[in-house]
Write a protein that holds these residues in place. Structure first.
Motif, PDB file in Angstrom:
ATOM      1  N   ALA A  35       0.826  -1.214   0.000  1.00  0.00           N
ATOM      2  CA  ALA A  35       0.000   0.000   0.000  1.00  0.00           C
ATOM      3  C   ALA A  35       0.857   1.260   0.000  1.00  0.00           C
ATOM      4  CB  ALA A  35      -0.927  -0.005   1.218  1.00  0.00           C
ATOM      5  N   SER A  36       2.065   1.143   0.542  1.00  0.00           N
ATOM      6  CA  SER A  36       2.965   2.299   0.622  1.00  0.00           C
ATOM      7  C   SER A  36       3.701   2.554  -0.685  1.00  0.00           C
ATOM      8  CB  SER A  36       4.005   2.087   1.734  1.00  0.00           C
ATOM      9  OG  SER A  36       3.400   1.810   2.959  1.00  0.00           O
ATOM     10  N   ALA A  37       3.503   1.691  -1.671  1.00  0.00           N
ATOM     11  CA  ALA A  37       4.221   1.841  -2.940  1.00  0.00           C
ATOM     12  C   ALA A  37       3.695   3.011  -3.757  1.00  0.00           C
ATOM     13  CB  ALA A  37       4.117   0.557  -3.759  1.00  0.00           C
ATOM     14  N   THR A  38       2.498   3.502  -3.418  1.00  0.00           N
ATOM     15  CA  THR A  38       1.943   4.671  -4.096  1.00  0.00           C
ATOM     16  C   THR A  38       2.082   5.869  -3.170  1.00  0.00           C
ATOM     17  OG1 THR A  38       0.357   3.277  -5.237  1.00  0.00           O
ATOM     18  CG2 THR A  38      -0.079   5.627  -5.225  1.00  0.00           C
ATOM     19  N   ILE A  39       2.883   6.844  -3.595  1.00  0.00           N
ATOM     20  CA  ILE A  39       3.178   7.995  -2.736  1.00  0.00           C
ATOM     21  C   ILE A  39       2.354   9.207  -3.127  1.00  0.00           C
ATOM     22  CG2 ILE A  39       5.030   9.513  -1.895  1.00  0.00           C
ATOM     23  CD1 ILE A  39       7.002   7.318  -2.580  1.00  0.00           C
ATOM     24  N   SER A  40       2.132   9.400  -4.412  1.00  0.00           N
ATOM     25  CA  SER A  40       1.452  10.604  -4.875  1.00  0.00           C
ATOM     26  C   SER A  40       0.479  10.259  -5.991  1.00  0.00           C
ATOM     27  CB  SER A  40       2.485  11.613  -5.400  1.00  0.00           C
ATOM     28  OG  SER A  40       3.165  11.070  -6.528  1.00  0.00           O
ATOM     29  N   ILE A  67       8.982  -0.460  -7.946  1.00  0.00           N
ATOM     30  CA  ILE A  67       9.175   0.878  -7.400  1.00  0.00           C
ATOM     31  C   ILE A  67      10.658   1.131  -7.149  1.00  0.00           C
ATOM     32  CG2 ILE A  67       8.776   0.059  -5.034  1.00  0.00           C
ATOM     33  CD1 ILE A  67       7.632   2.814  -4.381  1.00  0.00           C
ATOM     34  N   THR A  68      11.101   2.328  -7.475  1.00  0.00           N
ATOM     35  CA  THR A  68      12.470   2.736  -7.142  1.00  0.00           C
ATOM     36  C   THR A  68      12.403   3.590  -5.879  1.00  0.00           C
ATOM     37  OG1 THR A  68      13.133   2.738  -9.458  1.00  0.00           O
ATOM     38  CG2 THR A  68      14.520   3.971  -7.928  1.00  0.00           C
ATOM     39  N   TRP A  79      -6.630   4.798   0.527  1.00  0.00           N
ATOM     40  CA  TRP A  79      -5.730   4.421   1.615  1.00  0.00           C
ATOM     41  C   TRP A  79      -4.769   5.564   1.948  1.00  0.00           C
ATOM     42  CZ3 TRP A  79      -5.012   1.201   5.505  1.00  0.00           C
ATOM     43  CH2 TRP A  79      -3.750   1.177   6.110  1.00  0.00           C
ATOM     44  N   ASN A  80      -4.173   6.156   0.938  1.00  0.00           N
ATOM     45  CA  ASN A  80      -3.252   7.270   1.165  1.00  0.00           C
ATOM     46  C   ASN A  80      -3.938   8.414   1.895  1.00  0.00           C
ATOM     47  OD1 ASN A  80      -1.402   5.764  -0.230  1.00  0.00           O
ATOM     48  ND2 ASN A  80      -0.956   7.301  -1.771  1.00  0.00           N
ATOM     49  N   TYR A  81      -5.172   8.681   1.514  1.00  0.00           N
ATOM     50  CA  TYR A  81      -5.937   9.754   2.167  1.00  0.00           C
ATOM     51  C   TYR A  81      -6.131   9.428   3.644  1.00  0.00           C
ATOM     52  CZ  TYR A  81      -9.746  13.066   3.031  1.00  0.00           C
ATOM     53  OH  TYR A  81     -10.526  14.086   3.531  1.00  0.00           O
ATOM     54  N   PHE A  82      -6.459   8.185   3.937  1.00  0.00           N
ATOM     55  CA  PHE A  82      -6.634   7.769   5.335  1.00  0.00           C
ATOM     56  C   PHE A  82      -5.342   7.984   6.124  1.00  0.00           C
ATOM     57  CE2 PHE A  82     -10.539   5.216   6.403  1.00  0.00           C
ATOM     58  CZ  PHE A  82     -11.276   5.602   5.306  1.00  0.00           C
ATOM     59  N   VAL A  83      -4.213   7.606   5.535  1.00  0.00           N
ATOM     60  CA  VAL A  83      -2.932   7.724   6.228  1.00  0.00           C
ATOM     61  C   VAL A  83      -2.584   9.199   6.485  1.00  0.00           C
ATOM     62  CG1 VAL A  83      -0.447   7.311   6.056  1.00  0.00           C
ATOM     63  CG2 VAL A  83      -2.062   5.557   5.301  1.00  0.00           C
ATOM     64  N   VAL A  84      -2.728  10.022   5.457  1.00  0.00           N
ATOM     65  CA  VAL A  84      -2.368  11.434   5.580  1.00  0.00           C
ATOM     66  C   VAL A  84      -3.274  12.165   6.562  1.00  0.00           C
ATOM     67  CG1 VAL A  84      -2.242  13.634   4.333  1.00  0.00           C
ATOM     68  CG2 VAL A  84      -1.335  11.547   3.279  1.00  0.00           C
ATOM     69  N   ASN A  85      -4.553  11.802   6.558  1.00  0.00           N
ATOM     70  CA  ASN A  85      -5.530  12.503   7.392  1.00  0.00           C
ATOM     71  C   ASN A  85      -5.899  11.713   8.647  1.00  0.00           C
ATOM     72  OD1 ASN A  85      -6.484  14.996   5.696  1.00  0.00           O
ATOM     73  ND2 ASN A  85      -6.362  13.272   4.265  1.00  0.00           N
ATOM     74  N   ASN A  86      -5.080  10.744   8.981  1.00  0.00           N
ATOM     75  CA  ASN A  86      -5.258   9.958  10.206  1.00  0.00           C
ATOM     76  C   ASN A  86      -6.654   9.312  10.273  1.00  0.00           C
ATOM     77  OD1 ASN A  86      -4.133   8.920  12.565  1.00  0.00           O
ATOM     78  ND2 ASN A  86      -5.079  10.490  13.843  1.00  0.00           N
ATOM     79  N   GLY A  87      -7.147   8.883   9.094  1.00  0.00           N
ATOM     80  CA  GLY A  87      -8.392   8.148   9.044  1.00  0.00           C
ATOM     81  C   GLY A  87      -9.642   8.990   9.013  1.00  0.00           C
TER      82      GLY A  87
END
Length: 463
Positions: free
Chosen positions: A255-260, A309-310, A452-460
């Motif tokens: 899930a962390s492989a997508t950053i932006s 991913i690099t 998922w990224n939105y949840f992580v950035v905004n603490n759910g």
């Protein structure tokens, strides 16, 4: 370690018998004797064939003479006395309780214990000359492990999907686990497990992220109870491997492989096909086996057709943020996030597109709705995901309508009606303008990654 009736010390008796065995081996080797009983060498062959240890060539001949010497020793009064003391030893019976042993064990276990010690001595000391200090060191290290009841092992999980073109700092996951690059003295391990890998042709990838295997998930000090080892004590029973724990950590990396947002079109798939475990520790055991743990076990199917991913330094921070988000969440939410990632990981492991889509829908439902079975799930899912995917209100409306329609028509057809791929392709082309099923599956994956990224950035929190 004393037997009250006899007053014999197990260590002293073991020393004496091992000295006698080595003396006989030396005598037989000078006589150029050979072992005519091939059956007696089966444990020798098995121990070498089921792990990555081996007996050095210079002492292989001596090892083949161990059964010949043992046959002579078994008829002695000293050996019978040893058996009584060994089978009544408190430490031995704590590990191998008498109620769990079949009768034949009391015949085979004492001799197996001696064989594992003498074999270890020959392998480690590379000689059949007696050195009581060296023997005592082996014996005492073994006794310490037996007393502790556990052995320390090192777990190494090669990570497929993270390009080794560049190096990033070590990523600490918790007090035990971390991600790092392979050390020079560990590169040989990849050769040991290459049969698990089917890496893609390097020429088929861009120079930006060539599939260079370099990163591992590892734990250097994993404690394993001796009773969790299989017979022979060099293989961990599958049910006692930390497979669930490893798969969870890999799912977070996936899930962390997508950053932006720029990465949303890249369906990265970080995975590992194998667990390698090894140990420098060893304990004398009743299975004739002198080797330390050194083995591998299959873990996952790896889809090698996806991008690698690099990693950058920023990715290290992002991985830590993902783990921190999960670990710092309330217990109920934490378990929900783990379940969502489990289903997301299943979608990456499968080669069947319909199974992939079902897994992605379940992952989205679990992440956004927490398994709520109430009606209107498609509408709720569309509302949550659209806010996560775009800040613009007009774009959110488009996403909301698209996700709700996709959920109601595709998800329900897949999960309730078991629609076949041909009919599914027709619906996707006519109703959604998708050219093929894979394109739709990729879009659902993009929706999950973005949410998922939105949840992580905004603490759910959904704003």
């Amino acid at each position: 370690m004393m037997n009250g009736d006899k007053g014999y010390n197990l260590k002293v008796l073991t020393q004496s018998l091992c000295f006698s065995i080595l003396s006989l081996i030396k005598k037989y080797s000078l006589e150029k004797r050979t072992n005519s009983n091939k059956f007696s060498l089966i444990p020798f062959s098995l121990c070498e064939s089921d792990n990555y240890n081996f007996t050095p060539n210079v002492v292989r001949y001596y090892v083949t003479l161990i059964p010949v010497a043992i046959q002579k020793i078994e008829n002695s009064k000293e050996y019978r006395e040893f058996c009584v003391v060994y089978l009544n030893d408190k430490l031995f019976n704590n590990i191998f309780p008498i109620q769990e042993r079949i009768p034949i064990c009391d015949i085979t276990f004492p001799i197996g214990y001696l064989i594992s010690l003498i074999w270890r001595y020959i392998n480690q000391c590379m000689t059949i000359d007696w050195d009581i200090d060296k023997f005592n060191k082996i014996y005492d290290e073994s006794h310490e492990i037996l007393s502790n009841g556990f052995i320390k092992i090192k777990l190494i999980i090669p990570l497929v999907g993270i390009s080794g073109r560049f190096s990033v700092p070590e990523i600490k996951i918790d007090s035990k686990w971390y991600i790092r690059t392979l050390k020079d003295n560990e590169l040989f391990l990849l050769d040991k497990v290459k049969h698990y890998f089917r890496l893609p042709v390097t020429m088929s990838y861009s120079g930006k992220s060539p599939p260079i295997l370099k990163y591992i998930l590892t734990c250097d000090d994993y404690k394993l109870n001796l009773r969790d080892l299989a017979a022979g004590w060099n293989i961990i029973k599958q049910e006692n491997l930390p497979i669930k724990e490893i798969k969870y950590m890999v799912s977070v990396l996936q899930a962390s492989a997508t950053i932006s947002e720029e990465d949303f079109g890249e369906n990265y798939s970080i995975n590992s096909p194998v667990i390698i475990y090894k140990s420098d520790q060893w304990a004398a055991n009743p299975f004739n086996n002198p080797f330390s743990l050194f083995y591998s076990w299959p873990l996952n199917n790896c889809p090698y057709n996806k991008g690698w991913i690099t990693p950058t330094i920023n990715w290290s921070k992002w991985v830590k943020q993902n783990f921190d988000f999960i670990n710092n969440s309330p217990k109920e939410e934490r378990e929900r996030y783990k379940r969502a990632l489990k289903w997301f990981s299943k979608s990456l492991d499968t080669f069947e597109v319909d199974e992939r889509m079902v897994s992605l829908f379940i992952a989205l439902e679990t992440l956004c709705l927490g398994g709520n079975s109430s009606r209107g799930k498609g509408q709720k899912l569309g509302l949550i995901c659209s806010k996560a995917l775009n800040k613009d209100i007009n774009e959110q409306r488009k996403w909301r309508n698209f996700i709700e329609k996709l959920y109601n028509q595709i998800r329900n057809n897949l999960m309730h009606d078991g629609i076949d791929i041909d009919k599914l392709s027709t619906i996707l082309k006519n109703e959604f303008d998708f050219q093929d099923v894979d394109s739709c599956a990729n879009m659902i994956e993009i929706i999950f990654r973005g949410t998922w990224n939105y949840f992580v950035v905004n603490n759910g929190a959904i704003q």
